[in-house]
Write a protein that holds these residues in place. Structure first.
Motif, mmCIF file in Angstrom:
data_model
loop_
_atom_site.group_PDB
_atom_site.id
_atom_site.type_symbol
_atom_site.label_atom_id
_atom_site.label_comp_id
_atom_site.label_asym_id
_atom_site.label_seq_id
_atom_site.Cartn_x
_atom_site.Cartn_y
_atom_site.Cartn_z
ATOM 1 N N ASP A 137 102.784 94.693 -33.443
ATOM 2 C CA ASP A 137 103.845 93.746 -33.792
ATOM 3 C C ASP A 137 105.061 94.436 -34.407
ATOM 4 O O ASP A 137 106.077 93.785 -34.660
ATOM 5 C CB ASP A 137 103.319 92.698 -34.783
ATOM 6 N N SER A 138 104.957 95.741 -34.639
ATOM 7 C CA SER A 138 106.075 96.496 -35.204
ATOM 8 C C SER A 138 106.886 97.228 -34.144
ATOM 9 O O SER A 138 107.888 97.872 -34.470
ATOM 10 C CB SER A 138 105.548 97.533 -36.219
ATOM 11 N N THR A 146 110.092 101.825 -34.589
ATOM 12 C CA THR A 146 108.735 101.297 -34.719
ATOM 13 C C THR A 146 108.102 101.771 -36.020
ATOM 14 O O THR A 146 107.478 100.992 -36.749
ATOM 15 C CB THR A 146 107.882 101.735 -33.520
ATOM 16 N N ASN A 149 109.665 99.956 -38.969
ATOM 17 C CA ASN A 149 109.178 98.572 -39.033
ATOM 18 C C ASN A 149 107.774 98.506 -39.629
ATOM 19 O O ASN A 149 107.490 97.666 -40.492
ATOM 20 C CB ASN A 149 109.164 97.943 -37.638
ATOM 21 N N LEU A 150 106.893 99.391 -39.163
ATOM 22 C CA LEU A 150 105.521 99.394 -39.669
ATOM 23 C C LEU A 150 105.494 99.791 -41.138
ATOM 24 O O LEU A 150 104.756 99.194 -41.945
ATOM 25 C CB LEU A 150 104.657 100.349 -38.838
ATOM 26 N N ARG A 153 106.515 96.758 -43.140
ATOM 27 C CA ARG A 153 105.516 95.685 -43.121
ATOM 28 C C ARG A 153 104.344 96.011 -44.045
ATOM 29 O O ARG A 153 103.834 95.129 -44.754
ATOM 30 C CB ARG A 153 105.024 95.445 -41.700
#
Length: 294
Positions: A137-138, A146, A149-150, A153
């Protein structure tokens, strides 16, 4: 940034150890374009009967020590002055995951920094279906995007809890708990990226912490830290992210060593000839140095 770093590791043994052998990885390294070690020292009490200093496969500083005499405590003290000057992140030139796999396939080297060493499961960061699903989902338009984003999160979704895990906790267990410490968050990020086919490794080091406004800095309040390095393709190379704090590694991050996970860069590993347990304490001071102009 210029820092003076002091580390003290103390161990009390329930019963006197009749001998022991350890490998210690706490000395920072000089890394081209990132940091320079100006001076460093490492001492032990009691004094070791044997000592040797060398670099391991990944280029980390290792001190091997052995004791033949009985001892019921061990003190390890490290001090260093280190200059850190990380380049500012530039334009994101990392490819998407599909292109990254093509670039990875073209890498023929098995040198210590080749991405192939950081793509498959390791002791603490196994490839786990649930973590891979979470990481999926990242996915962004680039490998670096990516990873960022991870990183963000994990910082948002997980709770920092120093009592929830131990140094033996694996990524899959910490992921189910949704809590842990920097070591756990780094392992989760590494496992997630590897599950997507993005090479990722573990970074051990120190982090300067800034006390709340108006509060004094506490001696020994800092601790060793962990974050993640990510191979973002042929042109972007290795980039570093700190999921505990939801940020890229900055000039406040001082590197000790690199590995596939914690087991490659643990501050101390070894064996003891004893019949009891042990209790350990750690204290770290990371002190910015301001040089006066004359």
């Amino acid at each position: 940034m210029l820092y003076d770093i002091r580390l003290h590791l103390h161990y009390d043994y329930a019963a006197a150890a009749g001998g022991g052998r350890h490998q210690v990885r706490v000395l920072p390294s000089t890394i081209s374009g990132v940091q320079r070690v100006i001076a460093a020292s490492l001492s032990f009490a009691p004094a070791a009967n044997e000592r040797s200093d060398f670099s391991d496969f990944f280029g980390n500083n290792v001190t091997s020590i052995a004791f033949r005499d009985a001892h019921d405590t061990l003190d390890i003290r490290m001090s260093a002055r280190v200059s850190v000057s990380r380049p500012e992140p530039g334009l994101d030139v990392s490819p998407d995951i599909g292109r990254l796999r093509q670039e990875l396939a073209a890498v023929r080297s098995l040198a210590p920094d080749t991405p192939h060493h950081f793509l498959t499961a390791s002791t603490h960061a196994g490839i786990d279906a649930a973590i891979t699903t979470y990481a999926r989902d990242s996915i962004a338009g680039s490998a670096a995007g990516t990873a960022m984003n991870l990183c963000n999160r994990i910082h948002r979704d997980f709770v920092y809890d120093g009592e929830a895990t131990t140094v033996r906790t694996r990524a899959s267990d910490a992921f189910r708990l949704k809590r842990g410490v920097c070591q756990d968050f780094s392992h989760i990020m590494i496992a997630g990226l590897r599950g997507l086919g993005i090479p990722a490794g573990y970074v051990s080091g120190f982090l300067r912490t800034i006390p709340p406004k108006g509060k004094p800095r506490l001696e020994g309040a800092d601790a060793m830290h962990a974050w993640v390095k990510v191979w973002c393709g042929r042109d972007a190379g290795w980039q570093e992210f700190d999921p505990t704090n939801g940020m890229r590694a900055s000039n406040d991050h001082i590197t000790v060593g690199y590995g596939r996970d914690y087991s490659d860069v643990a501050p101390i590993v070894g064996v003891l000839k004893t019949t009891g347990g042990q209790v350990g304490e750690q204290a770290v001071d990371v002190i910015p140095v301001v040089l006066e102009k004359v």
